[in-house]
Design a protein around this motif. Structure first.
Motif, PDB file in Angstrom:
ATOM      1  N   ASP A 117       0.863  -1.183   0.000  1.00 21.11           N
ATOM      2  CA  ASP A 117       0.000   0.000   0.000  1.00 21.11           C
ATOM      3  C   ASP A 117       0.895   1.226   0.000  1.00 21.11           C
ATOM      4  OD1 ASP A 117      -2.125   1.725   0.159  1.00 21.11           O
ATOM      5  OD2 ASP A 117      -2.381   1.492   2.319  1.00 21.11           O
ATOM      6  N   LEU A 118       0.875   1.985  -1.091  1.00 23.95           N
ATOM      7  CA  LEU A 118       1.787   3.107  -1.295  1.00 23.95           C
ATOM      8  C   LEU A 118       1.003   4.408  -1.402  1.00 23.95           C
ATOM      9  CD1 LEU A 118       4.809   3.859  -1.926  1.00 23.95           C
ATOM     10  CD2 LEU A 118       4.218   3.549  -4.329  1.00 23.95           C
ATOM     11  N   ALA A 153      -2.785  -6.902  -5.718  1.00 19.67           N
ATOM     12  CA  ALA A 153      -2.105  -6.815  -4.421  1.00 19.67           C
ATOM     13  C   ALA A 153      -1.382  -5.490  -4.243  1.00 19.67           C
ATOM     14  CB  ALA A 153      -1.097  -7.954  -4.278  1.00 19.67           C
ATOM     15  N   ILE A 154      -1.468  -4.611  -5.245  1.00 27.10           N
ATOM     16  CA  ILE A 154      -0.721  -3.344  -5.229  1.00 27.10           C
ATOM     17  C   ILE A 154      -1.686  -2.170  -5.195  1.00 27.10           C
ATOM     18  CG2 ILE A 154       1.011  -1.941  -6.379  1.00 27.10           C
ATOM     19  CD1 ILE A 154       2.052  -4.661  -5.492  1.00 27.10           C
ATOM     20  N   SER A 155      -1.538  -1.325  -4.186  1.00 25.68           N
ATOM     21  CA  SER A 155      -2.355  -0.119  -4.067  1.00 25.68           C
ATOM     22  C   SER A 155      -1.470   1.114  -4.189  1.00 25.68           C
ATOM     23  CB  SER A 155      -3.079  -0.100  -2.714  1.00 25.68           C
ATOM     24  OG  SER A 155      -3.665   1.164  -2.474  1.00 25.68           O
ATOM     25  N   VAL A 156      -1.883   2.038  -5.035  1.00 28.98           N
ATOM     26  CA  VAL A 156      -1.188   3.333  -5.153  1.00 28.98           C
ATOM     27  C   VAL A 156      -2.225   4.426  -4.926  1.00 28.98           C
ATOM     28  CG1 VAL A 156       0.064   4.903  -6.675  1.00 28.98           C
ATOM     29  CG2 VAL A 156       0.567   2.458  -6.751  1.00 28.98           C
ATOM     30  N   LYS A 157      -1.977   5.258  -3.928  1.00 30.56           N
ATOM     31  CA  LYS A 157      -2.883   6.361  -3.603  1.00 30.56           C
ATOM     32  C   LYS A 157      -2.096   7.664  -3.612  1.00 30.56           C
ATOM     33  CE  LYS A 157      -4.133   5.107   0.544  1.00 30.56           C
ATOM     34  NZ  LYS A 157      -3.084   4.096   0.848  1.00 30.56           N
ATOM     35  N   ALA A 158      -2.815   8.751  -3.658  1.00 29.86           N
ATOM     36  CA  ALA A 158      -2.175  10.067  -3.595  1.00 29.86           C
ATOM     37  C   ALA A 158      -2.983  10.962  -2.679  1.00 29.86           C
ATOM     38  CB  ALA A 158      -2.071  10.688  -4.983  1.00 29.86           C
ATOM     39  N   THR A 159      -2.281  11.884  -2.039  1.00 35.41           N
ATOM     40  CA  THR A 159      -2.954  12.871  -1.194  1.00 35.41           C
ATOM     41  C   THR A 159      -2.143  14.151  -1.195  1.00 35.41           C
ATOM     42  OG1 THR A 159      -3.967  13.221   0.985  1.00 35.41           O
ATOM     43  CG2 THR A 159      -1.774  12.223   0.946  1.00 35.41           C
ATOM     44  N   THR A 160      -2.752  15.209  -0.739  1.00 39.97           N
ATOM     45  CA  THR A 160      -2.057  16.483  -0.564  1.00 39.97           C
ATOM     46  C   THR A 160      -2.007  16.821   0.910  1.00 39.97           C
ATOM     47  OG1 THR A 160      -3.996  17.920  -0.651  1.00 39.97           O
ATOM     48  CG2 THR A 160      -3.054  17.221  -2.769  1.00 39.97           C
ATOM     49  N   THR A 161      -1.326  17.897   1.246  1.00 42.84           N
ATOM     50  CA  THR A 161      -1.291  18.367   2.631  1.00 42.84           C
ATOM     51  C   THR A 161      -1.997  19.717   2.755  1.00 42.84           C
ATOM     52  OG1 THR A 161       0.900  19.319   2.230  1.00 42.84           O
ATOM     53  CG2 THR A 161       0.812  17.117   3.192  1.00 42.84           C
ATOM     54  N   GLU A 162      -2.987  19.938   1.850  1.00 44.15           N
ATOM     55  CA  GLU A 162      -3.764  21.188   1.886  1.00 44.15           C
ATOM     56  C   GLU A 162      -2.833  22.407   1.850  1.00 44.15           C
ATOM     57  OE1 GLU A 162      -6.972  21.284   1.621  1.00 44.15           O
ATOM     58  OE2 GLU A 162      -7.268  19.110   1.773  1.00 44.15           O
ATOM     59  N   GLN A 174       5.077   7.216   1.352  1.00 41.72           N
ATOM     60  CA  GLN A 174       5.146   6.242   2.432  1.00 41.72           C
ATOM     61  C   GLN A 174       4.522   4.932   1.927  1.00 41.72           C
ATOM     62  OE1 GLN A 174       3.074   8.379   5.536  1.00 41.72           O
ATOM     63  NE2 GLN A 174       1.124   7.400   5.033  1.00 41.72           N
ATOM     64  N   ALA A 175       5.091   3.837   2.409  1.00 41.54           N
ATOM     65  CA  ALA A 175       4.658   2.519   1.952  1.00 41.54           C
ATOM     66  C   ALA A 175       4.517   1.569   3.131  1.00 41.54           C
ATOM     67  CB  ALA A 175       5.656   1.956   0.945  1.00 41.54           C
ATOM     68  N   SER A 176       3.520   0.717   3.055  1.00 43.22           N
ATOM     69  CA  SER A 176       3.345  -0.365   4.020  1.00 43.22           C
ATOM     70  C   SER A 176       3.241  -1.664   3.240  1.00 43.22           C
ATOM     71  CB  SER A 176       2.078  -0.170   4.856  1.00 43.22           C
ATOM     72  OG  SER A 176       2.168   1.016   5.636  1.00 43.22           O
ATOM     73  N   VAL A 177       3.910  -2.716   3.730  1.00 42.73           N
ATOM     74  CA  VAL A 177       3.872  -3.991   3.044  1.00 42.73           C
ATOM     75  C   VAL A 177       3.607  -5.112   4.046  1.00 42.73           C
ATOM     76  CG1 VAL A 177       5.496  -3.215   1.266  1.00 42.73           C
ATOM     77  CG2 VAL A 177       6.356  -4.469   3.250  1.00 42.73           C
ATOM     78  N   LEU A 178       3.009  -6.174   3.521  1.00 41.26           N
ATOM     79  CA  LEU A 178       2.876  -7.416   4.263  1.00 41.26           C
ATOM     80  C   LEU A 178       3.621  -8.471   3.449  1.00 41.26           C
ATOM     81  CD1 LEU A 178       1.429  -9.080   6.574  1.00 41.26           C
ATOM     82  CD2 LEU A 178      -0.293  -9.611   4.840  1.00 41.26           C
ATOM     83  N   VAL A 179       4.566  -9.159   4.110  1.00 42.41           N
ATOM     84  CA  VAL A 179       5.244 -10.268   3.453  1.00 42.41           C
ATOM     85  C   VAL A 179       4.838 -11.553   4.168  1.00 42.41           C
ATOM     86  CG1 VAL A 179       7.189  -8.894   2.625  1.00 42.41           C
ATOM     87  CG2 VAL A 179       7.342 -10.002   4.870  1.00 42.41           C
TER      88      VAL A 179
END
Length: 389
Positions: A327-328, A358-367, A381-386
């Motif tokens: 999840d990125l 199994a791959i998520s790519v998201k985007a956000t701003t900081t206003e 930032q990325a989170s993974v499960l192995v």
């Protein structure tokens, strides 16, 4: 008090193992151990003991692989080895000629956990001898073998188990290797020196210096043996930031995005791949991206960051894990990520060997708050499960 020259020493680390007897998927010097690799640990311990410079002898064409396995370590020298260990040691000694150290330790990457106390004992012994080797007593009864039959009993009081590193006067051991006329393969470097008439001192070795040879010596690679003892899954997180500078586009998730700015970094500065690489390395406790690909190393200047990611995936596999999902999140005001999201997911799935689902790519701003909000940089930032293979 000993002079500074007497306290300093160089080292040659021979790293030409194949892993054949251990049945490893990689040459054993690159096998995972203690959050790094065999070779990485050997170099780290030798540097901690005070060696400078250190020559690493690897098979021809493997310098890039070896550097990645070692990670961040300044001032290393590399040279290609020969057909035998003896030829490789001589190549390492010849590489040191321009530095002309007074003393040198010759070590094997197959004995990576080097206690500093052993080095101290070896260097002290060189005050009175041209060579010194660490040894351990023999605890078991010893006999000679006559084919498959028992031979004579040997006196274990006179026998010793020989370890490395072995320490020498540099000039003497170099001359000994150059003049060697015995068998094609000597027993060890001490034998090469002894043939020239020099005495070799013995010092106490250490059990930590045992040679790693068989599959059971590599628990992190012995999946059949450890499948019930290692965790079924592990989680890792990664975070990275790179500055935006004038340019004509940037790399994100291995995809080139047209833009009026570029990301600044030693490599191609793909901030998303860097965060994902660190997350995978963190999941298997294999250090961080800076250890494996130091920004001070010129060979990584402008390098494609997918090399870093696939290296991390490979290390995870050596530890017995595969990527279950990632999840990125990319944090920026511009460029817009939405139009490139599917291409990014597909490229990441290809690089890590996973299904695109199994791959998520998201985007956000900081206003518009902070450095990302002001358009000064991009964070990821990325989170993974192995999961266990």
């Amino acid at each position: 008090m000993r002079s500074e020259e007497q306290r300093t020493f160089a080292a040659v680390i021979v790293a030409g193992g194949s892993g054949t007897r251990a049945g490893l998927p990689v040459a054993k010097q690159y096998a995972a151990i203690g959050g790094t690799t065999m070779l990485g640990l050997a170099v780290t311990r030798m540097r901690e003991a005070g060696a400078d410079p250190i020559v690493v002898v690897v098979p021809a064409g493997e310098e890039t692989t070896a550097r990645a396995a070692i990670g961040a370590c300044e001032g290393l020298l590399f040279t290609a080895g020969g057909r035998t260990r003896q030829e490789s040691v001589r190549a390492g000694l010849e590489r040191l000629c321009e530095r002309a150290p007074s003393r040198v330790l010759i070590h094997d990457a197959a004995r990576p956990d080097l206690p500093g106390e052993v080095v101290t004992r070896l260097l002290r012994a060189l005050d009175n001898a041209a060579g010194a080797i660490p040894v351990l007593p023999v605890a078991d009864s010893m006999i000679s073998a006559e084919g498959e039959m028992r031979g004579a009993m040997l006196d274990r009081a006179t026998l010793r188990r020989v370890q490395t590193p072995q320490a020498f006067s540099f000039a003497e051991i170099l001359a000994a290797h150059r003049s060697w006329s015995g068998e094609a393969i000597a027993g060890d470097d001490a034998e090469v020196l002894a043939k020239t008439g020099h005495a070799v001192a013995l010092v106490d070795g250490d059990a930590r210096l045992r040679k790693l040879t068989w599959r059971e010596d590599f628990p992190e690679a012995n999946m059949e043996r450890t499948a019930e003892t290692i965790p079924a899954f592990r989680i890792g997180n990664g975070y990275d930031v790179h500055r935006l500078v004038p340019g004509d586009g940037l790399w994100l998730c291995g995809v080139h995005v047209r833009h009026d700015r570029a990301l600044s970094g030693h490599s191609d500065a793909d901030v998303a791949l860097h965060a994902l690489t660190d997350a995978i390395l963190g999941a298997v406790a294999a250090g961080d991206i800076g250890q494996h690909f130091p920004p001070s190393d010129p060979q990584w200047r402008g390098a494609a960051s997918h090399l870093f990611l696939t290296h991390a995936v490979g290390l995870a596999r050596e530890c017995g894990y595969r990527l279950a999902n990632a999840d990125l999140t990319i944090i920026c005001e511009r460029p817009k990520i939405g139009p490139h999201r599917d291409a990014m997911r597909a490229r990441l799935a290809e690089l890590v060997g996973a299904e695109i689902g199994a791959i998520s790519v998201k985007a956000t701003t900081t206003e518009r708050l902070g450095f990302t909000g002001r358009g000064e940089g991009i964070a990821a930032q990325a989170s993974v499960l192995v999961t266990r293979c």
